[in-house]
Scaffold this active site. Structure first.
Site, PDB file in Angstrom:
ATOM      1  N   TYR A 164      45.138  20.124   9.346  1.00  0.00           N
ATOM      2  CA  TYR A 164      45.137  18.608   9.287  1.00  0.00           C
ATOM      3  C   TYR A 164      46.285  17.850  10.316  1.00  0.00           C
ATOM      4  CZ  TYR A 164      45.384  13.999   7.528  1.00  0.00           C
ATOM      5  OH  TYR A 164      45.393  12.541   7.485  1.00  0.00           O
ATOM      6  N   ASP A 187      47.130  24.012   1.040  1.00  0.00           N
ATOM      7  CA  ASP A 187      46.571  22.636   0.950  1.00  0.00           C
ATOM      8  C   ASP A 187      45.386  22.830   0.417  1.00  0.00           C
ATOM      9  OD1 ASP A 187      45.444  20.235   1.496  1.00  0.00           O
ATOM     10  OD2 ASP A 187      46.647  19.942   3.356  1.00  0.00           O
ATOM     11  N   LYS A 232      41.084  12.232  -1.257  1.00  0.00           N
ATOM     12  CA  LYS A 232      40.030  12.802  -0.817  1.00  0.00           C
ATOM     13  C   LYS A 232      38.848  13.040  -2.312  1.00  0.00           C
ATOM     14  CE  LYS A 232      42.037  12.454   2.892  1.00  0.00           C
ATOM     15  NZ  LYS A 232      42.866  13.491   3.767  1.00  0.00           N
TER      16      LYS A 232
HETATM   17  C1  LIG Z   1      43.931  13.717   4.167  1.00  0.00           C
HETATM   18  C2  LIG Z   1      44.459  14.836   4.162  1.00  0.00           C
HETATM   19  C3  LIG Z   1      45.929  15.164   4.208  1.00  0.00           C
HETATM   20  C4  LIG Z   1      46.903  13.865   4.035  1.00  0.00           C
HETATM   21  O1  LIG Z   1      46.732  13.222   3.012  1.00  0.00           O
HETATM   22  P1  LIG Z   1      47.128  11.657   2.804  1.00  0.00           P
HETATM   23  O2  LIG Z   1      46.604  11.469   1.408  1.00  0.00           O
HETATM   24  O3  LIG Z   1      46.157  11.132   3.917  1.00  0.00           O
HETATM   25  O4  LIG Z   1      48.456  11.383   2.840  1.00  0.00           O
HETATM   26  C5  LIG Z   1      46.569  16.347   4.046  1.00  0.00           C
HETATM   27  N1  LIG Z   1      45.842  17.428   4.220  1.00  0.00           N
HETATM   28  C6  LIG Z   1      44.470  17.409   4.203  1.00  0.00           C
HETATM   29  C7  LIG Z   1      43.560  18.465   4.172  1.00  0.00           C
HETATM   30  C8  LIG Z   1      43.931  16.166   4.491  1.00  0.00           C
HETATM   31  O5  LIG Z   1      42.440  16.203   4.464  1.00  0.00           O
END
Ligand SMILES: *Cc1c(COP(=O)(O)O)cnc(C)c1O
Length: 383
Positions: free
Chosen positions: A98, A175, A200
């Protein structure tokens, strides 16, 4: 208790004061004490808030973890986890990453003396070669963003265990934003910490930003919670509540996201104007077998390249009717993005191309609209 039952019941007891069936939004910064130091366990909302606690319990249970710490964003959760490291420590990181995480590591945390090595972690020999005596953390995304490569979480955890030259046991962090706990539960595969951008799929409606870090290790939790309180990157009660409401329907949504993504991936793969499709659910995906082993479903994210110059990809992305041209992912509505110019724009071009994020690459977050409409939209626009 099984997945959807947890999503709807864990942390969601009726309110003890009023019997409210739904956890209330405790919009308060402080709590009145009966006498000095005599209170119900709540003293100040940066430290503890009942709405946030309910969300933390719900999300921890979905990941089969014991402890959750909610944050104001996925990046705040990421920063809290990286705070486990001290100056001079080294982390091995997925190279297909990311963009915001790459920015935090390469432009902020390096100034504090942390060292990062970016490795294609689908290649475990490359991971092994990158391990140093001061390696304290492995950071992985799987499937990766935007190329949907997979990393074998169980094998990586075993590799970490077998690395005798580590002074202390390094932590494996996943993640899990793309797969969600509905399709992949890293703690059960040997990972120590799971991080999400709850912005997300978990929130699921593109209306709230948030993050969470989950673990089953009490010592790690204590350190993350200490950082959560010390730095204060916490979600407000409104945001915690919205995220919690979204998470109740995670299973339903994920099944639909996947059903639609599978059909769209197969459609695109068969289209003569499409050069390549990256989706772990396709038998043509180089790690399809690992995907079947490690995940219980393949998710709603896919990427693909069109034949022809970048201008064709850019024009295509802007002409779709139902796929909004937008950053982010995981909401009920379909989105399209051009990683090189949007989500991954903060990665220098040479580095981006080395990782395979070419100018012709497009990423879809397939929503839960009727799939026939989505297919018609793609068909019409591809021409
Ligand atoms: C969007 C995203 C992030 C960051 O998250 P935020 O809520 O925008 O701070 C981290 N990892 C992945 C895989 C993401 O899609």
């Amino acid at each position: 208790m099984r997945f959807s039952t947890k999503a709807i019941h864990v942390g969601q007891d009726a309110d003890p004061t009023t019997g409210a069936t739904i956890v209330p939004i405790y919009q308060t910064s402080t709590y009145t004490q009966e006498a000095v130091g005599v209170h119900k366990g709540y003293d100040y909302s940066r430290t503890v808030n009942p709405t946030r606690l309910a969300l933390e319990a719900q999300l921890a249970s979905l990941e089969c973890g014991t402890y959750g710490s909610a944050f104001a964003s996925g990046m705040a959760a990421t920063a809290a986890v990286l705070n486990l490291l001290s100056s001079g420590d080294h982390a091995i990181v997925t190279d297909d990453l990311y963009g915001g995480t790459y920015r935090l590591f390469s432009r902020v945390l390096v100034r504090y003396g942390l060292e990062f090595t970016y490795v294609d972690m689908s290649d475990l020999a490359a991971v092994r070669a990158a391990i140093r005596p001061n390696t304290k953390l492995f950071w992985i995304e799987t499937p990766t963003n935007p190329l949907l490569k997979l990393i074998d979480i169980a094998a990586l955890s075993r590799l970490r265990d077998a690395s005798a030259d580590l002074e202390t046991r390094a932590v494996v962090v996943v993640d899990n934003t793309f797969a969600t706990p509905y399709f992949q539960q890293p703690l059960l595969l040997g990972a120590d910490i799971v991080v999400h951008s709850t912005t997300k799929y978990i929130g699921g409606h593109s209306d709230v930003v948030g993050g969470v870090a989950i673990t089953d290790d009490p010592a790690l939790h204590e350190r993350i919670a200490f950082h959560q309180n010390s730095v204060g990157g916490v979600p407000g009660p409104q945001d915690a509540w919205l995220t919690m409401r979204g998470a109740k329907t995670l299973a339903l949504r994920m099944r639909e996201h996947e059903r639609n993504a599978m059909q769209i991936a197969a459609y695109l793969e068969s289209h003569p104007k499409v050069a390549h499709v990256h989706y772990p659910g396709l038998p043509s995906h180089p790690q399809h077998d690992l995907a079947k082993r490690q995940m219980s479903g393949f998710g709603g994210m896919l990427s693909f390249t069109l034949h022809g110059p970048e201008s064709r990809a850019l024009e295509f992305a802007g002409r779709l009717r139902y796929f909004s041209l937008a950053e982010s992912l995981g909401g009920v509505e379909s989105l399209i993005c051009h990683p090189a110019r949007m989500t991954h724009g903060s990665i220098p071009k040479a580095e981006r191309e080395r990782r395979g994020i070419t100018d012709g690459l497009l990423r879809l977050s397939v929503g839960i609209e009727d799939c026939e409409d989505l297919l018609e939209d793609l068909e019409t626009t591809l021409g």
